[in-house]
Scaffold this active site. Sequence first.
Site, short mmCIF file in Angstrom:
data_model
loop_
_atom_site.label_atom_id
_atom_site.label_comp_id
_atom_site.label_asym_id
_atom_site.label_seq_id
_atom_site.Cartn_x
_atom_site.Cartn_y
_atom_site.Cartn_z
N GLY A 165 -0.85 4.34 6.64
CA GLY A 165 -0.93 5.74 6.25
C GLY A 165 -0.13 6.06 5.00
N GLY A 166 0.01 5.06 4.13
CA GLY A 166 0.70 5.29 2.86
C GLY A 166 2.20 5.13 2.92
N PHE A 203 -1.84 -5.02 -7.22
CA PHE A 203 -2.01 -3.57 -7.19
C PHE A 203 -3.24 -3.21 -8.03
CE2 PHE A 203 -1.02 0.75 -8.94
CZ PHE A 203 -1.13 1.43 -7.74
N GLU A 288 -6.96 -2.62 5.61
CA GLU A 288 -6.54 -2.57 7.02
C GLU A 288 -7.71 -2.20 7.90
OE1 GLU A 288 -3.65 0.45 8.03
OE2 GLU A 288 -4.46 1.87 6.58
N ARG A 292 -9.49 2.54 16.27
CA ARG A 292 -9.67 3.79 17.02
C ARG A 292 -10.80 4.58 16.39
NH1 ARG A 292 -7.94 7.00 12.96
NH2 ARG A 292 -6.27 6.18 11.64
#
EC number: 6.3.4.14
Length: 449
Positions: A165-166, A203, A288, A292
């Site tokens: 989530g960063g 990156f 990733e 869910r």
Amino acid sequence: MLEKVLIANRGEIALRILRACKELGIKTVAVHSTADRELMHLSLADESVCIGPAPATQSYLQIPAIIAAAEVTGATAIHPGYGFLAENADFAEQIERSGFTFVGPTAEVIRLMGDKVSAKDAMKRAGVPTVPGSDGPLPEDEETALAIAREVGYPVIIKAAGGGGGRGMRVVYDESELIKSAKLTRTEAGAAFGNPMVYLEKFLTNPRHVEVQVLSDGQGNAIHLGDRDCSLQRRHQKVIEEAPAPGIDEKARQEVFARCVQACIEIGYRGAGTFEFLYENGRFYFIEMNTRVQVEHPVSEMVTGVDIVKEMLRIASGEKLSIRQEDVVIRGHALECRINAEDPKTFMPSPGKVKHFHAPGGNGVRVDSHLYSGYSVPPNYDSLVGKVITYGADRDEALARMRNALDELIVDGIKTNTELHKDLVRDAAFCKGGVNIHYLEKKLGMDKH
């Protein structure tokens, strides 16, 4: 089919799961905190149980309280939704050990995919394209670490293996910063995630965020439901999502779909899942897997006609996948705007009483929200209060319908980010399609690159 499902969540996703259960004839148990007594799905569920005070740490994150609620109500399964404990392997394990069914993958698979290093290794083995980087954890030996970074080529990004989530990541632009950045990220990762392991990747400077939705029954059958573009983000939080992703190389797309399906079979995946990729210069790079249901699952439902939550429940009941890949046809285009209870300029949360709520309507418009007139948005949780989803024969029609829908939406009494969405769906670059993950922050004047 499952007899009774406890919904271990709140808000719009709890209502979404409840609707799917009711359609399948499954009884429901809603759990809630003391701050959430007004939630819409509580009155619609067969039973509801208060599991603790307002703070999530004392309610929605309390595994013993959730399992106790399942025991006293005679629930047979627990659906975690998203957020909270949805990707907590210990939660999944304790549910199964207590004799309940966890609506999702096995604890082993959640652990495998939750650790970014082991997840990347598993994806490499399945032939899923990954970002070039350290083979496993970044060694603490300084010379070795510097050599790996040189081989990959700057800029590089150092990521916490247990992050997401960063959070837990640092971009390094040249060699002089590498060792210090690695040490800092290790220290932060140990404190935040209980796992100091970090890894290094190339990156990518201007990628898009493209993800692939999958369904797998854990019995050797898996399918994909196409892709989604979630590149409009602010601080790593998605703002608008769409399906299918516009302007993607078709050969690369079909190849990555096949690899994701194969990976599901190889790791024994069960349930709904999402493979997240960075897409740059016609190539996909795995970042990733979310084990869910995702906030943005409706856009995939709109373009495929598949009810993802119902499929999760069917799979959890032991059924084999009823849909074959050849049955999945992607038709038209769908968009989703996340409506948050926040100040549209400062992005500060804006809890409070909703004096008047009116959901938009019309052809191809869907609203997933737990809001109603008179409902009070509590200050204790995530600011998401709804999702406006539109479908069209093509992207232009979906955009036109979204403009109308946002104009019709009324949420009086609290501030929302609706004005931001109205601006974005009229933004020339977004309307053209294919903006990168930095676009929104640049537009908002918060760019760090």
